[in-house]
Design an enzyme around this catalytic site. Structure first.
Site, mmCIF file in Angstrom:
data_model
loop_
_atom_site.group_PDB
_atom_site.id
_atom_site.type_symbol
_atom_site.label_atom_id
_atom_site.label_comp_id
_atom_site.label_asym_id
_atom_site.label_seq_id
_atom_site.Cartn_x
_atom_site.Cartn_y
_atom_site.Cartn_z
ATOM 1 N N GLU A 52 0.792 -1.221 0.000
ATOM 2 C CA GLU A 52 0.000 0.000 0.000
ATOM 3 C C GLU A 52 0.831 1.281 0.000
ATOM 4 O OE1 GLU A 52 -3.239 0.850 -0.146
ATOM 5 O OE2 GLU A 52 -3.762 -1.205 -0.607
ATOM 6 N N SER A 54 -32.806 -30.626 49.176
ATOM 7 C CA SER A 54 -32.038 -31.210 50.291
ATOM 8 C C SER A 54 -30.596 -30.731 50.358
ATOM 9 C CB SER A 54 -32.048 -32.742 50.164
ATOM 10 O OG SER A 54 -33.359 -33.247 50.259
#
Length: 666
Positions: A69, A329
């Site tokens: 680029e 329980s």
């Protein structure tokens, strides 16, 4: 002089450039204990834009980006005249634009202003802004901004979001093929989207590879391999581990965009898959939740709020680690631990399991059967209701509630006043609360506050039970039979089932970790036939198997632990008696005078006459755990024929004391 004046004017023109906002909003990230991404949230406009330090970018990608680029990126001042002249010359020669002259800084200027590149006015503005950016920012800052804002198709902005969406990985290590695609995409992000224009994406990647091999950035051999590599055809989903927990922590810390948790992404993934599988196996509307913690540090390692965050049929959006449910329980071990500490019973003490009525409250065992005299150890392992209610009465329900709060739980109490039913699940607790309680039991009776944020210090909770009582509970609960196929004796665990089969629980620990499982329906409707032992316990053992390769060894018994047989216990501990038993009108235990022990009776189907002595009325008579008569104030009465064969007749008085004979009826 004119040159100097022009230079100064140009510098003023650049210096007075108004810069757009460069501090863009980035996605909030939730990370695990090792820095792995658990969950990421899009920014307000629905864009995936993630922060990315340069040292977390693959060096090959950076080299490819600069070479392709903007090869003079580190030497120009924002505009590359040579590149501009080359682009103009190529356009004149070919009659169309062949290459661009924009530098990375100019591309960043366009992205920040969301402008176009086609018109000269726009190009001039980008050049001025690029010069200003170079004047005020370093090259590293410019490159990082570009990698944060570059478009990669759809609602993806920035290299990190693109790498995760297209390859499911962080951009720290990319293959040449992956790096080339990510270099090519920002130039035409929609025209080259791999999921919509796959051929164009492949061609763009190949052009990058071919050009860079000519620049000797990568070898011919690497290019040959990269050209054969596949290009993804669809976006991947961003990580969404522990979604319920992630939602909670970002609400608690709205100003932070990067939150590090104690969770382990690998463990979390395994546990989420396990919960999904278990819920699917249990039924179409069944939800499930799981928590795994290190009880030595208090760190939460995994938290699964539902089988699937998006499953509306299971109400997956509800975090069942936080929902208040009946614990069934699962609170019984705490009752026994408190009773051990107060000298009410020892694991080898005898306790009677028979009918009782306390101020109109007459608890029953889950199966409706009474076992008579048995060891406290067996009463807890069998999860009987009558013995634990007797102990709760002696302790006082308020003391049990206080112990729950000392353990770090935040129970919700219906009616505001604790009753005896609290020990049987008559209270609201969350899975996290139960895991917090069990973490304290596993840690020797005094645990640490569970924590999920990295960097927070562990906070010690008040002691709930002694280390001796905690070891005794571990020893008893390790004696529970495991689910079929699971190893015995390695995990101390307890199951629970709430009234109406609405909640199935299993919580257990070894020497290092505690895992809690809840299963049921998120809306609280019953699940017929669901029991904690059948539904949740197998998931608990499987969770430990996924957590680590083997169980951690349990603590050794403290030196003060009384490890003796029942016959060697001190006399007051051999049998449980209520504290006020000595003040009863008749302190003698009830006895069955007739029929006598070992009698053989030929009743020919007639009723059985029973004669009693001792004890305090009213009396209850049982045959093999079945109630034949209750509320008897007389000491001689008839009961229905128990049936032929051997039978165990038990009498229980109003104080819970009992007597027993064995007879044969023909």
């Amino acid at each position: 002089m004119a040159l100097l004046t022009g230079t100064r004017a140009f510098d003023r023109w650049v210096a007075t450039t108004e810069l757009p906002i460069t501090l863009a909003e980035t996605s909030t990230e939730v990370l695990d204990r090792n820095g792995a991404l658990l969950r990421v949230y899009p920014v307000a406009d629905g864009i995936w834009r993630m922060s990315l330090p340069l040292d977390e970018v693959d060096p090959l990608f950076l080299a490819m980006l600069i070479a392709y680029e903007d090869k003079r990126f580190y030497s120009h001042a924002g505009v590359d005249p040579r590149a501009m002249l080359r682009a103009v010359g190529q356009a004149i020669w070919n009659g169309r634009a062949v290459s661009g002259g924009s530098t990375l800084t100019m591309q960043l200027a366009r992205l920040l202003e969301d402008g176009s590149t086609g018109r000269w006015a726009g190009k001039l503005r980008q050049m001025r802004l690029a010069l200003a950016l170079e004047h005020r920012l370093s090259k590293q800052q410019i490159l990082r901004l570009y990698l944060t804002h570059a478009p990669y198709g759809g609602n993806l902005e920035g290299l990190r979001a693109a790498s995760l969406a297209w390859f499911g990985k962080e951009p720290k290590r990319l293959t040449p093929s992956q790096a080339a695609l990510l270099v090519a995409l920002p130039q035409s992000p929609e025209q080259r989207r791999p999921d919509r224009a796959h051929s164009a994406a492949v061609a763009a990647r190949n052009r990058v590879l071919v050009r860079l091999v000519k620049q000797d950035l990568i070898s011919q051999a690497e290019v040959a391999v990269a050209l054969q590599a596949g290009v993804p055809r669809q976006m991947r989903r961003f990580p969404r581990l522990a979604p319920h927990l992630a939602d909670r922590v970002i609400v608690e810390a709205p100003a932070q965009t990067r939150l590090s948790l104690t969770l382990d992404a690998e463990i979390q993934t395994k546990m989420e898959h396990l919960v999904q599988t278990a819920a699917a196996r249990a039924g179409p509307r069944i939800s499930a939740a799981l928590m795994a913690v290190d009880h030595q540090t208090g760190e939460i390692l995994a938290s699964v709020g539902s089988p699937s965050y998006e499953d509306s049929g299971r109400q997956g959006f509800v975090d069942m680690t936080q929902a208040l449910r009946s614990p069934g329980s699962t609170l019984k071990p705490l009752v026994y631990g408190l009773a051990f500490d107060q000298g009410l019973v020892h694991p080898e003490s005898l306790i009677h399991d028979g009918p009782i009525e306390i101020d109109g409250y007459a608890p029953q065992n889950f199966d409706g059967v009474f076992r008579g005299d048995l060891r406290v150890r067996a009463a807890l392992q069998q999860s009987l209701n009558i013995p634990v209610v007797k102990l709760t009465r002696e302790l006082g329900p308020a003391q049990l509630l206080a112990a729950l709060r000392r353990a770090g739980a935040r129970p919700a109490l219906p009616g505001g006043k604790p009753g005896l039913a609290i020990s049987l699940g008559g209270i609201g607790t969350s899975l996290q609360d139960l895991v917090q309680i069990y973490a304290g039991l596993a840690a020797g009776g005094q645990g640490l506050t569970l924590r999920v944020r990295q960097g927070t210090l562990p906070v010690a909770l008040p002691r709930v039970i002694s280390d001796v009582a905690a070891w005794q509970l571990s020893d008893i609960l390790r004696g529970l039979a495991p689910p079929p196929g699971a190893r015995a004796g390695v995990l101390a665990y307890k199951t629970g089932t709430s009234y109406g089969h609405r909640d199935a629980w299993a919580i257990g620990w070894d020497g290092r970790h505690v895992i809690g499982i809840w299963m049921g329906r998120a809306d609280g409707t019953p699940v017929p036939g669901a029991f904690g032992g059948d539904l949740a316990a197998p998931v608990l053992f499987e969770a430990f198997g996924r957590l680590k390769p083997d169980f951690a060894q349990h603590r050794a018994p403290p030196t003060a632990t009384l490890i003796v047989t029942a016959a060697e216990l001190p006399l007051p501990l051999r049998r449980f008696r209520s504290r006020d038993a000595a003040f009863a009108q008749d302190s003698a235990d009830p006895k069955v005078l007739f029929p006598p022990e070992g009698a053989r009776l030929d009743l020919a189907g007639d009723a059985l006459v029973v004669k009693l002595r001792g004890g305090t009325a009213p009396f209850t008579l049982l045959a093999d755990g079945r109630v034949l008569a209750k509320g008897q104030h007389r000491r001689e009465f008839e009961v229905p024929n128990p049936g032929t064969g051997f039978s165990s007749l038990s009498v229980v008085d109003s104080s819970g004391r009992s007597g027993q004979v064995s007879v044969r009826i023909d």
